[in-house]
Design a protein around this motif. Structure first.
Motif, PDB file in Angstrom:
ATOM      1  N   ILE A 197      16.643  83.729 -19.797  1.00 28.81           N
ATOM      2  CA  ILE A 197      15.664  82.489 -19.728  1.00 28.81           C
ATOM      3  C   ILE A 197      15.487  82.872 -17.967  1.00 28.81           C
ATOM      4  N   LYS A 198      16.782  82.698 -17.383  1.00 29.84           N
ATOM      5  CA  LYS A 198      16.902  82.905 -15.993  1.00 29.84           C
ATOM      6  C   LYS A 198      16.249  83.999 -15.447  1.00 29.84           C
ATOM      7  N   GLU A 199      16.820  84.958 -16.160  1.00 29.99           N
ATOM      8  CA  GLU A 199      15.978  86.389 -16.418  1.00 29.99           C
ATOM      9  C   GLU A 199      14.870  86.888 -15.691  1.00 29.99           C
ATOM     10  N   ASN A 200      13.747  85.315 -16.149  1.00 33.86           N
ATOM     11  CA  ASN A 200      13.609  85.682 -16.029  1.00 33.86           C
ATOM     12  C   ASN A 200      11.878  84.856 -15.774  1.00 33.86           C
ATOM     13  N   LEU A 201      12.829  84.019 -14.856  1.00 36.51           N
ATOM     14  CA  LEU A 201      11.636  83.066 -14.019  1.00 36.51           C
ATOM     15  C   LEU A 201      11.985  83.431 -12.726  1.00 36.51           C
ATOM     16  N   PRO A 202      10.672  82.842 -12.516  1.00 33.33           N
ATOM     17  CA  PRO A 202      10.301  82.901 -10.992  1.00 33.33           C
ATOM     18  C   PRO A 202      11.141  82.699 -10.085  1.00 33.33           C
ATOM     19  N   PRO A 203      11.718  82.919  -9.224  1.00 33.15           N
ATOM     20  CA  PRO A 203      12.197  81.476  -8.195  1.00 33.15           C
ATOM     21  C   PRO A 203      11.392  80.714  -7.454  1.00 33.15           C
ATOM     22  N   ARG A 204      12.598  79.558  -7.519  1.00 31.71           N
ATOM     23  CA  ARG A 204      12.328  78.536  -7.233  1.00 31.71           C
ATOM     24  C   ARG A 204      11.609  78.631  -5.743  1.00 31.71           C
ATOM     25  N   ASP A 205      12.112  79.111  -5.404  1.00 34.57           N
ATOM     26  CA  ASP A 205      11.526  78.588  -3.390  1.00 34.57           C
ATOM     27  C   ASP A 205      10.158  79.268  -3.774  1.00 34.57           C
ATOM     28  N   LYS A 206       9.554  80.803  -4.017  1.00 34.04           N
ATOM     29  CA  LYS A 206       9.593  81.484  -4.059  1.00 34.04           C
ATOM     30  C   LYS A 206       7.506  80.885  -4.801  1.00 34.04           C
ATOM     31  N   LEU A 207       8.530  79.771  -6.152  1.00 32.08           N
ATOM     32  CA  LEU A 207       6.825  79.140  -6.941  1.00 32.08           C
ATOM     33  C   LEU A 207       6.904  77.782  -6.037  1.00 32.08           C
ATOM     34  N   LEU A 208       8.045  77.310  -5.292  1.00 30.15           N
ATOM     35  CA  LEU A 208       7.415  76.221  -4.488  1.00 30.15           C
ATOM     36  C   LEU A 208       6.339  76.307  -3.092  1.00 30.15           C
ATOM     37  N   ALA A 209       6.550  78.094  -2.645  1.00 33.04           N
ATOM     38  CA  ALA A 209       6.118  78.131  -1.518  1.00 33.04           C
ATOM     39  C   ALA A 209       4.800  77.762  -1.858  1.00 33.04           C
ATOM     40  N   PHE A 210       4.509  79.154  -3.046  1.00 34.46           N
ATOM     41  CA  PHE A 210       3.561  79.348  -3.333  1.00 34.46           C
ATOM     42  C   PHE A 210       2.630  78.130  -3.601  1.00 34.46           C
ATOM     43  N   PHE A 211       2.976  77.692  -4.888  1.00 30.63           N
ATOM     44  CA  PHE A 211       1.949  75.629  -4.693  1.00 30.63           C
ATOM     45  C   PHE A 211       1.796  74.803  -4.218  1.00 30.63           C
ATOM     46  N   LYS A 212       2.720  75.239  -2.833  1.00 29.30           N
ATOM     47  CA  LYS A 212       2.266  74.585  -1.740  1.00 29.30           C
ATOM     48  C   LYS A 212       0.668  74.677  -0.345  1.00 29.30           C
ATOM     49  N   ALA A 213       0.987  76.886  -0.257  1.00 25.08           N
ATOM     50  CA  ALA A 213       0.151  77.293   0.196  1.00 25.08           C
ATOM     51  C   ALA A 213      -0.682  77.133  -0.600  1.00 25.08           C
ATOM     52  N   GLN A 214      -0.787  77.490  -1.622  1.00 25.34           N
ATOM     53  CA  GLN A 214      -1.839  77.565  -2.557  1.00 25.34           C
ATOM     54  C   GLN A 214      -2.643  76.020  -3.768  1.00 25.34           C
ATOM     55  N   ARG A 215      -2.267  75.117  -2.993  1.00 29.37           N
ATOM     56  CA  ARG A 215      -3.140  74.181  -3.522  1.00 29.37           C
ATOM     57  C   ARG A 215      -4.203  74.234  -4.043  1.00 29.37           C
ATOM     58  N   GLU A 216      -5.045  74.238  -2.509  1.00 28.61           N
ATOM     59  CA  GLU A 216      -6.475  73.706  -3.098  1.00 28.61           C
ATOM     60  C   GLU A 216      -7.201  74.823  -3.956  1.00 28.61           C
ATOM     61  N   THR A 217      -6.592  76.070  -3.187  1.00 29.34           N
ATOM     62  CA  THR A 217      -7.145  77.139  -3.983  1.00 29.34           C
ATOM     63  C   THR A 217      -6.741  77.111  -5.168  1.00 29.34           C
ATOM     64  N   ILE A 218      -5.979  76.368  -5.759  1.00 31.32           N
ATOM     65  CA  ILE A 218      -5.069  76.454  -7.020  1.00 31.32           C
ATOM     66  C   ILE A 218      -6.196  75.043  -8.134  1.00 31.32           C
ATOM     67  N   THR A 219      -5.984  74.163  -7.376  1.00 32.60           N
ATOM     68  CA  THR A 219      -7.432  73.234  -7.755  1.00 32.60           C
ATOM     69  C   THR A 219      -8.750  73.284  -8.018  1.00 32.60           C
ATOM     70  N   ASN A 220      -9.421  74.321  -6.957  1.00 31.80           N
ATOM     71  CA  ASN A 220     -10.563  74.659  -6.989  1.00 31.80           C
ATOM     72  C   ASN A 220     -10.449  75.413  -8.651  1.00 31.80           C
ATOM     73  N   PHE A 221      -9.877  76.208  -8.245  1.00 26.46           N
ATOM     74  CA  PHE A 221      -9.941  76.889  -9.652  1.00 26.46           C
ATOM     75  C   PHE A 221     -10.219  76.521 -11.208  1.00 26.46           C
ATOM     76  N   TYR A 222      -9.388  75.616 -11.227  1.00 25.53           N
ATOM     77  CA  TYR A 222      -8.938  75.047 -12.242  1.00 25.53           C
ATOM     78  C   TYR A 222     -10.002  74.347 -12.323  1.00 25.53           C
ATOM     79  N   LYS A 223     -10.511  73.621 -11.615  1.00 25.69           N
ATOM     80  CA  LYS A 223     -11.448  72.294 -11.813  1.00 25.69           C
ATOM     81  C   LYS A 223     -12.252  73.296 -11.770  1.00 25.69           C
ATOM     82  N   ASN A 224     -12.853  74.723 -11.746  1.00 26.86           N
ATOM     83  CA  ASN A 224     -14.250  75.710 -11.846  1.00 26.86           C
ATOM     84  C   ASN A 224     -14.052  76.086 -13.994  1.00 26.86           C
ATOM     85  N   LYS A 225     -12.814  76.384 -13.835  1.00 27.66           N
ATOM     86  CA  LYS A 225     -12.440  77.105 -14.996  1.00 27.66           C
ATOM     87  C   LYS A 225     -13.405  76.661 -16.106  1.00 27.66           C
ATOM     88  N   VAL A 226     -14.182  77.852 -16.912  1.00 26.32           N
ATOM     89  CA  VAL A 226     -14.694  77.228 -18.216  1.00 26.32           C
ATOM     90  C   VAL A 226     -14.028  76.568 -19.154  1.00 26.32           C
TER      91      VAL A 226
END
Lengths: 226, 226
Positions: A197-226
């Motif tokens: 499992i350990k070898e196949n999880l995205p690094p926590r800090d990278k994931l956190l940075a990604f979600f922080k930076a992309q929060r708006e993009t992600i929210t809009n992406f999933y709102k418009n998702k069919v």
């Protein structure tokens, strides 16, 4: 044998990682192709998954399969070593039940608890607490949902085991905490420490940075998702 | 052959999810005891057997409890090997599961929303259901049934389209089940409802209209009080 196995995925997606964990447990080699979901879906993805246009998509000898749970069952039926699902039909039904519960109830509730606002967020938080409590009950003193080793449900619960912690930190909410869910938190720790499992999880800090930076993009992406 | 006392099914006469399970049991020649649930007044038995969702169908086999209709179909198929529902080949099985999840998640869910809403919400739901049905239209590819020569898992999963969707269209004043748009699916539906096992277990149309009309009124009324 000239087997061709390709996975279209996204590094930060729990659904994509599930498939990778399954393939690694089985010791199956594959070619990985990273998709740019938000800005530029590849022609290959649109061809292989015209219905949902989503990842993961597993392509085996030119034949595509979409939907992570469908892919996991396909992997388990095609490569028989290190089975993911139990052998007994009743135990398989139970495992599938919890996988469905995770995807249809836990994941959306936790996601909305962290990503949405206002009354929708509040309602989602109430639900998340309820669903996680139900999930914790299922662990019932076992090390993993699969028993002594990681199984089908543990793989599907990767969102709870790794992504939930990151999302709630980003959103500043308390959902999966030790005082509320001691058993589930212990499981998450065991899960994350498991070598495959350990070898196949995205690094926590990278994931956190990604979600922080992309929060708006992600929210809009999933709102418009069919 | 199973002892009748050994297989019990908790159900609701009008539920397409319950009917799926009955069709499967009948196709395999499995005897069972049927227990009708009053959904507005759930029995202690139902609450005990399905505490997580409190829904029907619930299958009880020799004391083992299985819920979630599509999972019950898989359990039945794995436990009683005669007249297989799912194909043998893992890729064909994956396709059957994939299309069942599309039918459930995109056609059924949206058709239900469309039935019980109005205005923009209804229009959007009709559009999504229609789009998804468009994808399914291509799946039969010249066979008599989704399962090939005979009825299989996917026929049972999509079976509700043949008898419930026309009723929902009538009650909801909409037209998702459109012979002009989906000639192949409509032709399949005609064959499906004429199959002796299926025909025997269809709830009466007039009673269904009354039921869903009443249910629609109650859902719409509760929405306006939000």
């Amino acid at each position: 044998m000239g087997e061709e196995l390709k996975l279209l995925g996204v590094w930060g997606s729990p659904f994509s990682r599930r498939v990778e964990i399954a393939l690694k447990i089985k010791g199956v080699e594959y070619e990985y192709s990273e998709e740019d979901l938000f800005h530029n879906k590849s022609a290959l993805l649109l061809e292989y998954n015209p219905v949902h246009k989503k990842i993961p998509v597993l392509v085996h000898n030119g034949k595509p399969i979409a939907e992570s749970l469908v892919i996991l069952e396909y992997i388990d039926e095609t490569w028989k070593d290190s089975p993911l699902l139990p052998q007994d039909p009743y135990e398989r039904a139970i495992a599938r039940f919890w996988a469905k519960f995770l995807d249809e109830k836990c994941v959306p509730a936790v996601w909305k608890s962290c990503m949405s606002v206002g009354p929708e967020r509040e309602k989602a938080q109430e639900e998340a607490l309820e669903f996680l409590s139900t999930l914790e009950g299922e662990l019932k003193g076992k090390k993993f949902f699969g028993g002594e080793t990681v199984g089908f449900v543990d793989i599907v619960a990767n969102f709870v085991g790794h992504w939930t912690g990151v999302l709630q930190e980003m959103a500043g909410v308390d959902i999966l905490t030790e005082d509320k869910f001691p058993v589930l938190c212990k499981w998450a720790e065991e899960f994350q420490n498991c070598p495959v499992i350990k070898e196949n999880l995205p690094p926590r800090d990278k994931l956190l940075a990604f979600f922080k930076a992309q929060r708006e993009t992600i929210t809009n992406f999933y709102k418009n998702k069919v | 052959m199973a002892n009748p006392k050994e297989v019990e099914l908790l159900g609701l006469w009008v539920s397409p999810f319950v009917r799926r399970v009955e069709w499967a049991l009948k196709l395999k020649g499995i005897a069972y005891d049927y227990i009708e649930e009053d959904i507005l007044n759930k029995s202690p038995l139902l609450l005990r057997l399905n505490p997580v969702h409190q829904k029907v169908p619930v299958l009880v086999h020799g004391g083992r409890v299985v819920s979630e209709s599509l999972l019950i179909l898989e359990y039945i198929d794995e436990t009683w090997k005669q007249s297989p529902l799912l194909p043998r080949d893992p890729y064909d099985r994956a396709m059957a599961r994939f299309w069942a999840s599309v039918a459930e998640g995109k056609v059924l869910e949206n058709a239900w929303i469309a039935l019980n809403s109005e205005g923009e919400e209804k229009e959007r739901a009709v559009q999504l259901a229609t789009e998804a049905l468009g994808h399914i239209e291509g799946v039969i590819k010249g066979k008599a049934f989704f399962g090939g020569e005979g009825i299989g898992y996917l026929d049972l999963a999509i079976g509700w389209v043949s008898h419930w969707l026309p009723v929902w269209d009538e009650v909801g004043s909409m037209k998702i089940f459109d012979p002009a748009k989906f000639p192949t699916t409509v032709a399949w539906a005609g064959r499906f409802v004429e199959h002796p096992v299926i025909k025997e277990k269809l709830p009466p149309r007039d009673k269904m209209v009354v039921y869903f009309r009443d249910k629609r009124s109650r859902i719409m009324a509760s929405k306006s009080h939000v």
